[in-house]
Design a protein around this motif. Structure first.
Motif, short mmCIF file in Angstrom:
data_model
loop_
_atom_site.label_atom_id
_atom_site.label_comp_id
_atom_site.label_asym_id
_atom_site.label_seq_id
_atom_site.Cartn_x
_atom_site.Cartn_y
_atom_site.Cartn_z
N SER A 49 -3.74 -2.94 -9.88
CA SER A 49 -5.05 -3.43 -9.51
C SER A 49 -5.14 -3.47 -7.99
N LEU A 50 -6.19 -2.85 -7.45
CA LEU A 50 -6.36 -2.76 -6.00
C LEU A 50 -7.75 -3.20 -5.60
N CYS A 51 -7.85 -3.94 -4.51
CA CYS A 51 -9.14 -4.26 -3.91
C CYS A 51 -9.39 -3.17 -2.87
N ILE A 52 -10.39 -2.35 -3.10
CA ILE A 52 -10.67 -1.22 -2.21
C ILE A 52 -12.01 -1.42 -1.53
N SER A 53 -11.97 -1.47 -0.20
CA SER A 53 -13.21 -1.55 0.56
C SER A 53 -13.51 -0.21 1.23
N ASP A 54 -12.48 0.62 1.42
CA ASP A 54 -12.63 1.93 2.05
C ASP A 54 -11.81 2.94 1.26
N PRO A 55 -12.44 3.98 0.71
CA PRO A 55 -11.69 4.95 -0.07
C PRO A 55 -10.60 5.66 0.73
N ALA A 56 -10.69 5.67 2.04
CA ALA A 56 -9.65 6.30 2.87
C ALA A 56 -8.30 5.64 2.64
N SER A 57 -8.29 4.38 2.19
CA SER A 57 -7.02 3.69 1.93
C SER A 57 -6.23 4.34 0.80
N LEU A 58 -6.89 5.13 -0.03
CA LEU A 58 -6.22 5.81 -1.15
C LEU A 58 -5.56 7.12 -0.74
N LEU A 59 -5.92 7.65 0.40
CA LEU A 59 -5.52 9.00 0.76
C LEU A 59 -4.05 9.17 1.11
N GLN A 60 -3.36 8.08 1.44
CA GLN A 60 -1.91 8.18 1.64
C GLN A 60 -1.22 7.13 0.78
N ILE A 61 -1.62 7.08 -0.48
CA ILE A 61 -1.14 6.07 -1.41
C ILE A 61 0.38 6.09 -1.58
N GLN A 62 0.99 7.25 -1.48
CA GLN A 62 2.44 7.36 -1.62
C GLN A 62 3.17 6.75 -0.42
N HIS A 63 2.55 6.79 0.75
CA HIS A 63 3.21 6.32 1.98
C HIS A 63 2.69 4.96 2.44
N GLY A 64 1.85 4.32 1.65
CA GLY A 64 1.41 2.96 1.92
C GLY A 64 0.88 2.75 3.32
N MET A 65 1.47 1.78 4.02
CA MET A 65 0.99 1.39 5.34
C MET A 65 1.67 2.16 6.48
N ALA A 66 2.38 3.25 6.18
CA ALA A 66 3.04 4.03 7.23
C ALA A 66 2.01 4.52 8.25
N ASN A 67 2.42 4.62 9.48
CA ASN A 67 1.55 5.10 10.56
C ASN A 67 1.49 6.61 10.49
#
Length: 134
Positions: A49-67
């Protein structure tokens, strides 16, 4: 296109993505914010379950919060494809397709810390995000 031209074109896109201003993806105008349930297809892993406010947050789902730096390959209201590179962590290519404002399909593949990955997800909107606890 010859391979060396493809490599040069990708390098140019990556440089542009690293230096250019961040522009919201067109898909953000259609996809609804809120709580989404994410299910990995062809897997027995539990739903997320994810709270998504910006779909761009899904684009690197495998690498999470990596820069990571991003190169936008395709940017349309119902579909976006991005290649991203995360120094020291790997890289990937993700395509996000909206089937409606409440349902999407996501495909991602690449390298994560030296290991290949490929995954497909289905997302379904379940409602508003829960308020943060105080």
């Amino acid at each position: 296109m010859p391979r060396h031209q493809q490599v040069l074109a990708m390098a140019a896109l990556l440089c542009l993505a690293a230096t250019g201003p961040a522009k919201p993806l067109a898909i953000a105008t259609v996809m609804e914010s809120g709580n989404w349930q994410l299910r990995e297809l062809d897997s027995t892993t539990a739903l997320r379950s994810l709270c998504i406010s910006d779909p761009a947050s899904l684009l690197q789902i495998q690498h999470g919060m990596a820069n990571c730096t991003h190169a936008v390959i395709d940017d349309r209201p119902m579909e976006a494809t991005v290649h991203y590179s995360c120094p020291g962590a790997g890289h990937g290519r993700t395509t996000l397709k909206l089937e409606s404002g409440h349902r999407f399909m996501l495909e991602t593949q690449g390298i994560d810390h030296g290991a290949p990955f490929a995954a497909r997800y289905e997302g379904m909107k379940t409602g508003a995000c829960a308020a943060a606890r105080r």
